[in-house]
Write an enzyme that holds these catalytic residues in place. Structure first.
Site, PDB file in Angstrom:
ATOM      1  N   CYS A   1      -3.118  23.688  54.185  1.00  0.00           N
ATOM      2  CA  CYS A   1      -2.436  24.825  54.808  1.00  0.00           C
ATOM      3  C   CYS A   1      -2.729  24.949  56.298  1.00  0.00           C
ATOM      4  O   CYS A   1      -2.297  25.906  56.937  1.00  0.00           O
ATOM      5  CB  CYS A   1      -2.820  26.117  54.087  1.00  0.00           C
ATOM      6  SG  CYS A   1      -4.540  26.560  54.324  1.00  0.00           S
TER       7      CYS A   1
ATOM      8  N   ASP B   1     -22.062   5.512  21.610  1.00  0.00           N
ATOM      9  CA  ASP B   1     -21.731   6.590  22.539  1.00  0.00           C
ATOM     10  C   ASP B   1     -20.459   7.289  22.068  1.00  0.00           C
ATOM     11  O   ASP B   1     -19.377   7.075  22.595  1.00  0.00           O
ATOM     12  CB  ASP B   1     -21.547   6.005  23.938  1.00  0.00           C
ATOM     13  CG  ASP B   1     -21.593   7.075  25.000  1.00  0.00           C
ATOM     14  OD1 ASP B   1     -21.974   8.219  24.671  1.00  0.00           O
ATOM     15  OD2 ASP B   1     -21.249   6.775  26.155  1.00  0.00           O
TER      16      ASP B   1
ATOM     17  N   LYS C   1     -36.368   3.174  15.317  1.00  0.00           N
ATOM     18  CA  LYS C   1     -36.819   4.215  14.386  1.00  0.00           C
ATOM     19  C   LYS C   1     -37.871   3.631  13.452  1.00  0.00           C
ATOM     20  O   LYS C   1     -37.739   2.484  13.016  1.00  0.00           O
ATOM     21  CB  LYS C   1     -35.662   4.699  13.506  1.00  0.00           C
ATOM     22  CG  LYS C   1     -34.455   5.165  14.228  1.00  0.00           C
ATOM     23  CD  LYS C   1     -33.349   5.495  13.227  1.00  0.00           C
ATOM     24  CE  LYS C   1     -32.039   5.627  13.959  1.00  0.00           C
ATOM     25  NZ  LYS C   1     -30.909   5.900  13.073  1.00  0.00           N
TER      26      LYS C   1
ATOM     27  N   TYR D   1       0.842  -1.200   0.000  1.00  0.00           N
ATOM     28  CA  TYR D   1       0.000   0.000   0.000  1.00  0.00           C
ATOM     29  C   TYR D   1       0.881   1.256   0.000  1.00  0.00           C
ATOM     30  O   TYR D   1       0.684   2.174  -0.797  1.00  0.00           O
ATOM     31  CB  TYR D   1      -0.929  -0.002   1.216  1.00  0.00           C
ATOM     32  CG  TYR D   1      -1.906   1.152   1.228  1.00  0.00           C
ATOM     33  CD1 TYR D   1      -3.164   1.039   0.640  1.00  0.00           C
ATOM     34  CD2 TYR D   1      -1.545   2.376   1.802  1.00  0.00           C
ATOM     35  CE1 TYR D   1      -4.045   2.102   0.636  1.00  0.00           C
ATOM     36  CE2 TYR D   1      -2.423   3.453   1.793  1.00  0.00           C
ATOM     37  CZ  TYR D   1      -3.669   3.306   1.219  1.00  0.00           C
ATOM     38  OH  TYR D   1      -4.541   4.368   1.204  1.00  0.00           O
ATOM     39  N   ASP D   2       1.879   1.266   0.897  1.00  0.00           N
ATOM     40  CA  ASP D   2       2.763   2.434   1.003  1.00  0.00           C
ATOM     41  C   ASP D   2       3.501   2.706  -0.295  1.00  0.00           C
ATOM     42  O   ASP D   2       3.728   3.859  -0.667  1.00  0.00           O
ATOM     43  CB  ASP D   2       3.796   2.224   2.118  1.00  0.00           C
ATOM     44  CG  ASP D   2       3.138   2.291   3.480  1.00  0.00           C
ATOM     45  OD1 ASP D   2       1.996   2.806   3.561  1.00  0.00           O
ATOM     46  OD2 ASP D   2       3.743   1.817   4.457  1.00  0.00           O
TER      47      ASP D   2
ATOM     48  N   ARG E   1     -22.064  18.353  15.854  1.00  0.00           N
ATOM     49  CA  ARG E   1     -23.498  18.545  16.073  1.00  0.00           C
ATOM     50  C   ARG E   1     -23.799  19.948  16.606  1.00  0.00           C
ATOM     51  O   ARG E   1     -24.793  20.553  16.252  1.00  0.00           O
ATOM     52  CB  ARG E   1     -24.027  17.496  17.044  1.00  0.00           C
ATOM     53  CG  ARG E   1     -25.472  17.693  17.334  1.00  0.00           C
ATOM     54  CD  ARG E   1     -26.145  16.488  17.900  1.00  0.00           C
ATOM     55  NE  ARG E   1     -27.543  16.825  18.081  1.00  0.00           N
ATOM     56  CZ  ARG E   1     -28.022  17.479  19.131  1.00  0.00           C
ATOM     57  NH1 ARG E   1     -27.231  17.824  20.101  1.00  0.00           N
ATOM     58  NH2 ARG E   1     -29.301  17.775  19.207  1.00  0.00           N
TER      59      ARG E   1
HETATM   60  S1  IVH Z   1     -30.657   8.485  15.194  1.00  0.00           S
HETATM   61  C1  IVH Z   1     -33.190  12.268  14.944  1.00  0.00           C
HETATM   62  N1  IVH Z   1     -29.158   6.424  15.604  1.00  0.00           N
HETATM   63  O1  IVH Z   1     -27.413   9.678  19.997  1.00  0.00           O
HETATM   64  C2  IVH Z   1     -32.643  10.921  15.118  1.00  0.00           C
HETATM   65  N2  IVH Z   1     -28.660   8.422  16.791  1.00  0.00           N
HETATM   66  O2  IVH Z   1     -28.988  10.956  22.193  1.00  0.00           O
HETATM   67  C3  IVH Z   1     -31.257  10.925  14.707  1.00  0.00           C
HETATM   68  N3  IVH Z   1     -26.710   8.250  18.247  1.00  0.00           N
HETATM   69  O3  IVH Z   1     -26.736  12.866  19.102  1.00  0.00           O
HETATM   70  C4  IVH Z   1     -30.422  10.132  15.582  1.00  0.00           C
HETATM   71  N4  IVH Z   1     -26.235   6.170  17.786  1.00  0.00           N
HETATM   72  O4  IVH Z   1     -25.799  11.240  17.462  1.00  0.00           O
HETATM   73  C5  IVH Z   1     -29.390   7.699  15.932  1.00  0.00           C
HETATM   74  N5  IVH Z   1     -27.900   4.516  15.845  1.00  0.00           N
HETATM   75  C6  IVH Z   1     -28.124   5.777  16.163  1.00  0.00           C
HETATM   76  C7  IVH Z   1     -27.332   6.487  17.060  1.00  0.00           C
HETATM   77  C8  IVH Z   1     -27.630   7.819  17.372  1.00  0.00           C
HETATM   78  C9  IVH Z   1     -25.890   7.242  18.479  1.00  0.00           C
HETATM   79  C10 IVH Z   1     -26.578   9.573  18.896  1.00  0.00           C
HETATM   80  C11 IVH Z   1     -26.939  10.734  18.032  1.00  0.00           C
HETATM   81  C12 IVH Z   1     -27.549  11.756  18.962  1.00  0.00           C
HETATM   82  C13 IVH Z   1     -27.622  11.031  20.255  1.00  0.00           C
HETATM   83  C14 IVH Z   1     -28.978  11.293  20.858  1.00  0.00           C
END
Ligand code: IVH
Length: 674
Positions: free
Chosen positions: A413, A119, A293, A37-38, A138
């Site tokens: 102290c 996290d 979601k 690669y290098d 953010r």
């Molecule tokens: S969805 C509006 N999916 O958690 C919904 N967020 O506490 C968009 N985060 O600042 C976020 N993993 O950056 C989503 N799989 C994941 C995530 C995630 C980490 C973070 C996100 C947000 C924070 C909210």
């Protein structure tokens, strides 16, 4: 090689490098060795050196090399980066599911996407015509800091989208998380400890800090990864579901969180949650829960969002991590302000990848309430990240130690202490070595003068060895004074002295923070600097003049003037300035301008309120805080309330922000736009 021969060759090499980087960093199945690669990398570098016009910004050779910046630009996100609503209760998940079912109506069983909640530090990546053009932290969700040069140094961030399976859209903004792996974090901290620096608190803090380094080479030196999970906005393509978006993200060559799954019922969601909770300790990165979601994007629009979070998503957090350990000892820490804080010195224990060996016990009352004593076996926890807490005593020896008593004298102290509410304080403000150490640490801290190498240990050494007897004396230090001491070699001694001397023309706001004036944090310091322009003006300001600054009330101005007027504080500031320290304020306001009128600012403006006020004063305007018949203008931002109403009632001219900018320009000024 002619330019015509070099061009296709450079393209071929760049493509090879991108491909192998993808195999290595994203797919974890390299097909060539690092040396191979290098060698390709160096061939491309050589061609680009011979023909600089072939070196484009998305070339694989262009990850590091950007110059350090003075500060980050603040920019708006392509679409708001909302937060997540969160819970720890299974019942809340059921209610969430019911709400979704109700909103979608009969016959539309919701499909959910499930992901781990990473996290790390949230980031927006923008690609235009397939090329990375912006990376933004953010920030407050609407705007963040432009950290493109830093993100470019992270190998799993493509500088150019992969287009083997899917073309690049005109524009796409993606959302992901910058992570540091726990194993890399531990190596990183071991290195810091070895070189005498304080370890960082958590992988997440380290990642977030690294992303916000002004020098991209520093970012490049920490091992980071970016996992991408969401399409924030796209032009030139439409997705109907999250699943389609995730598939596109994969094809464009990004790394995604593992185990993205779909589910249709609460049972499946809870199962997924339990599985991740159980697996959590085996992962090399921190997750603090899962995210649910709604998959269908049109259904998302139907459900909508609040200003803070979407209604179509829910984070289900894990219990904070807990471990059992023993309190070996209770120490007393004396801080800058003289507060005595009891600290539990714990038998070191790993809590979610981070070794915890001490925990603050806060104050006398808290200690008494939990009845914590030396020798007790206790349950400790680390919620989300960082700060470890002692939750409760689990067992104790039969012959238990007597209840812990706060000392009657300051351990640093020997001055008799006094009580102030639940706190215990040392009154010896100007001669207590522990307080001085705290002041020195604070002076050099990142949000203050940001003096590289001046951390807790160095401050402790300075005080212990009598090298520094006041903040001002920091500026008298010479390399010779340091080399004789533990932890300093010729080179590090020079570096530290240079780092201190290089802060002799600090930004005024930072200088104000460094002085540790009570109540003066980042925002107040910035507003004071903008309003008064110089340190002397601030020192001379009366209570009334301070109150004229938006956001500073009577109590705060009283505290600030009292602090600055105190003879010994004032002498300490004089001593620093006498060393040749010259805080640099924002451009001074011109005097002798024709009066442009009195303005009231209200509502949320796209620039800091203080910046708008200063722009106004630079063109001869005055700012006042309440609306009356004598007010000439009311500048109203979003969500302006009663002041706007009053202006309309009294017939005062109302300007929206754009009109205000026009007005300032017409008077020969300028508003610094973000
Ligand atoms: S969805 C509006 N999916 O958690 C919904 N967020 O506490 C968009 N985060 O600042 C976020 N993993 O950056 C989503 N799989 C994941 C995530 C995630 C980490 C973070 C996100 C947000 C924070 C909210």
């Amino acid at each position: 090689m002619s330019l015509d021969e070099a061009r296709p060759e450079a393209q071929r090499l760049a493509e090879q490098l991108r491909h192998h980087s993808f195999l290595y960093h994203i797919e974890a199945r390299p097909e060539i060795t690092d040396d191979e690669y290098d060698s390709i990398f160096r061939r491309l570098q050589a061609i680009e050196a011979a023909y600089p016009e072939l070196c484009t910004s998305d070339s694989p050779t262009q990850r590091v090399g950007a110059e350090p910046q003075d500060k980050f630009e603040t920019v708006a996100h392509t679409a708001p980066m909302l937060s997540l609503d969160s819970t720890q209760e299974a019942d809340e998940v059921r209610r969430f599911d019911e709400r979704m079912r109700k909103a979608l109506g009969e016959g539309h069983g919701p499909v959910y996407v499930l992901e781990p909640k990473l996290d790390g530090a949230s980031i927006e990546l923008v690609y235009e015509q397939g090329v990375l053009t912006r990376a933004v932290t953010r920030g407050n969700g609407r705007e963040g800091e432009l950290v493109t040069a830093n993100l470019r140094t992270i190998p799993s961030v493509p500088l150019r989208l992969r287009t083997h399976d899917r073309p690049a859209p005109a524009l796409v903004a993606l959302r992901g998380e910058v992570l540091m792996y726990i194993s890399d974090f531990q190596d990183f901290n071991a290195g810091r400890v070895k070189s005498g620096e304080d370890p960082y608190a958590s992988p997440r803090n380290t990642a977030a800090g690294s992303v916000r380094q002004l020098d991209p080479r520093v970012t490049a030196s920490t091992k980071l990864d970016v996992l991408v999970y969401d399409v924030l906005a796209v032009e030139g393509e439409t997705f109907r579901s999250d699943t389609e978006g995730v598939e596109a993200i994969r094809q464009w060559g990004f790394k995604l969180p593992e185990r993205i799954e779909v589910a249709g019922s609460v049972e499946e969601i809870l199962e997924y949650h339990a599985a991740f909770a159980a697996q959590r300790d085996q992962l090399d990165y921190e997750i603090d829960g899962i995210v649910i979601k709604l998959d269908d994007l049109s259904m998302r629009s139907a459900v909508g969002a609040t200003s803070h979070h979407p209604r179509w998503a829910l984070a289900v957090k894990f219990e904070p991590r807990q471990e059992i350990t023993r309190i070996d000892r209770i120490d007393i820490n004396v801080g800058r302000t003289g507060v005595l804080t009891p600290v539990a010195i714990l038998r070191p224990v790993v809590v979610g990848g981070v070794t915890v060996s001490r925990a603050s016990l806060h104050n006398r009352e808290e200690l008494k309430r939990k009845d914590l004593r030396e020798g007790d076996t206790v349950r400790i926890q680390r919620a989300g990240d960082v700060i470890p807490q002692v939750v409760e005593v689990v067992t104790h020896e039969e012959q238990r130690q007597p209840p812990f008593e706060m000392p009657e004298q300051c351990p640093a102290c020997a001055t008799p202490v006094y009580e102030e509410g639940p706190r215990t304080k040392c009154p010896n403000r100007f001669a207590c070595p522990a307080q001085l150490q705290g002041w020195i640490e604070h002076f050099g801290a990142r949000s203050a003068l940001d003096i590289e190498g001046l951390g807790e240990e160095t401050a402790a050494l300075f005080v212990r060895e009598g090298l520094v007897g006041s903040l001002a004396e920091l500026f008298d230090l010479k390399p010779e004074d340091l080399v004789r001491h533990e932890g300093f070699a010729e080179k590090s001694a020079h570096a530290l002295v240079e780092a201190i001397q290089s802060k002799k023309t600090p930004d005024l706001a930072r200088f104000l923070i460094a002085l540790g004036i009570p109540e003066v944090g980042v925002t107040v310091a910035r507003d004071l600097a903008l309003h008064f322009g110089g340190i002397e003006a601030i020192r001379l300001a009366t209570v009334e003049q301070l109150e004229a600054v938006d956001g500073i009330g009577p109590k705060m101005s009283e505290t600030i003037t009292t602090f600055l007027a105190e003879a010994r504080n004032s002498a300490a500031i004089d001593a620093i300035l006498e060393r040749g320290v010259e805080p640099v304020g924002p451009e001074p306001l011109p005097d002798e301008l024709p009066d442009a009128g009195a303005a009231v600012f209200t509502g949320a403006l796209p620039v800091p309120r203080a910046a708008a006020e200063v722009a106004w004063r630079r063109v001869g305007g005055r700012t006042v805080s309440s609306v009356s018949k004598k007010t000439d203008y009311v500048v109203a931002g979003d969500n302006a309330g009663s002041k706007l109403e009053k202006a309309e009632r009294l017939g005062v001219t109302v300007l929206d922000f754009d009109a205000f900018v026009e007005k300032v320009r017409a008077l020969g000024g300028e508003v610094d736009l973000p």
